[in-house]
Design a protein around this motif. Structure first.
Motif, PDB file in Angstrom:
ATOM      1  N   SER A  96      38.069  34.458  37.557  1.00  0.00           N
ATOM      2  CA  SER A  96      37.361  33.248  37.149  1.00  0.00           C
ATOM      3  C   SER A  96      37.103  32.345  38.351  1.00  0.00           C
ATOM      4  O   SER A  96      37.783  32.445  39.372  1.00  0.00           O
ATOM      5  CB  SER A  96      38.192  32.469  36.119  1.00  0.00           C
ATOM      6  OG  SER A  96      38.423  33.231  34.977  1.00  0.00           O
ATOM      7  N   TRP A  98      34.420  32.720  29.826  1.00  0.00           N
ATOM      8  CA  TRP A  98      34.357  34.090  29.322  1.00  0.00           C
ATOM      9  C   TRP A  98      33.624  34.192  27.999  1.00  0.00           C
ATOM     10  O   TRP A  98      33.605  33.269  27.201  1.00  0.00           O
ATOM     11  CB  TRP A  98      35.768  34.644  29.180  1.00  0.00           C
ATOM     12  CG  TRP A  98      36.431  34.773  30.505  1.00  0.00           C
ATOM     13  CD1 TRP A  98      37.145  33.814  31.168  1.00  0.00           C
ATOM     14  CD2 TRP A  98      36.398  35.908  31.363  1.00  0.00           C
ATOM     15  NE1 TRP A  98      37.564  34.288  32.376  1.00  0.00           N
ATOM     16  CE2 TRP A  98      37.127  35.584  32.526  1.00  0.00           C
ATOM     17  CE3 TRP A  98      35.839  37.181  31.266  1.00  0.00           C
ATOM     18  CZ2 TRP A  98      37.299  36.472  33.570  1.00  0.00           C
ATOM     19  CZ3 TRP A  98      36.020  38.069  32.303  1.00  0.00           C
ATOM     20  CH2 TRP A  98      36.739  37.717  33.440  1.00  0.00           C
ATOM     21  N   ASN A 114      32.583  37.440  32.453  1.00  0.00           N
ATOM     22  CA  ASN A 114      32.442  36.112  33.028  1.00  0.00           C
ATOM     23  C   ASN A 114      31.109  36.094  33.771  1.00  0.00           C
ATOM     24  O   ASN A 114      30.952  36.742  34.805  1.00  0.00           O
ATOM     25  CB  ASN A 114      33.604  35.822  33.990  1.00  0.00           C
ATOM     26  CG  ASN A 114      33.569  34.424  34.543  1.00  0.00           C
ATOM     27  OD1 ASN A 114      32.517  33.898  34.878  1.00  0.00           O
ATOM     28  ND2 ASN A 114      34.745  33.820  34.644  1.00  0.00           N
TER      29      ASN A 114
END
Length: 180
Positions: free
Chosen positions: A17, A29, A59
């Motif tokens: 992330s 997400w 993501n």
């Protein structure tokens, strides 16, 4: 069967992330697919074993994908949109299985939900054609109205429902790339 390890999940999510805090990272997400492992040999990114339904999350910001991930781990994200996506994809997966089995599929809560109908509409299951006045939204709204009504449909409505389920929804669900 081993249980999930939240720290392993947390580490995998944070590593993939942009955000480096769990609360912000989980918002990056989305659930993009589900596959079935009938033997239950799937292993979640957290380490939990014996998964049958293997979800894929993606993501868009980092272009990272995590697979397989179990529904209980997705639920740990505590993001309502992800929970709905898990539920809808599972329902679509079951709907495909019903089509494959040859059992009749009807517009009931056994096969559909408002969220499933909305997902079908949002993902293009209802193309414009001469029967919906060149507007696929009309087919979605019709099915939603029929799903919500408290009385039996007329014969004409029943025929239209059958056509939409078997000639529109069925081919869409059978070809839906999200359903591995």
């Amino acid at each position: 069967m081993s249980t999930h390890n939240f720290e392993t999940l947390r580490s995998a999510v944070l590593d993939a992330s942009v955000a480096k805090r769990w609360a912000q990272a989980v918002e990056e997400w989305q659930v993009v697919g589900v596959e079935e492992d009938p033997r239950g040999t799937g292993i979640c990114v957290c380490g939990k074993t014996n998964l049958v339904y293997l979800y894929t999350i993606h993501n868009e910001r980092t272009r990272e994908t995590l697979f397989p991930i179990g529904s209980s781990c997705v639920n740990l994200f505590e993001v309502e949109e992800l929970n709905v996506s898990v539920a809808v994809l599972r329902r679509l997966f079951d709907l495909r299985a019903s089509f494959n089995s040859g059992r009749p599929v009807i517009l009931t809560t056994e096969h559909f939900s408002r969220a499933v109908l909305a997902d079908l509409w949002q993902n293009g299951a209802f193309p414009p054609n001469e029967y919906n006045r060149s507007n696929g939204d009309n087919d979605y709204k019709f099915l939603l109205d029929m799903f919500n009504q408290r009385h039996d449909p007329t014969e004409k409505e029943r025929r239209k429902i059958w056509v939409l389920i078997n000639r529109v929804i069925r081919p869409f669900v059978m070809a839906d790339a999200r359903l591995g």
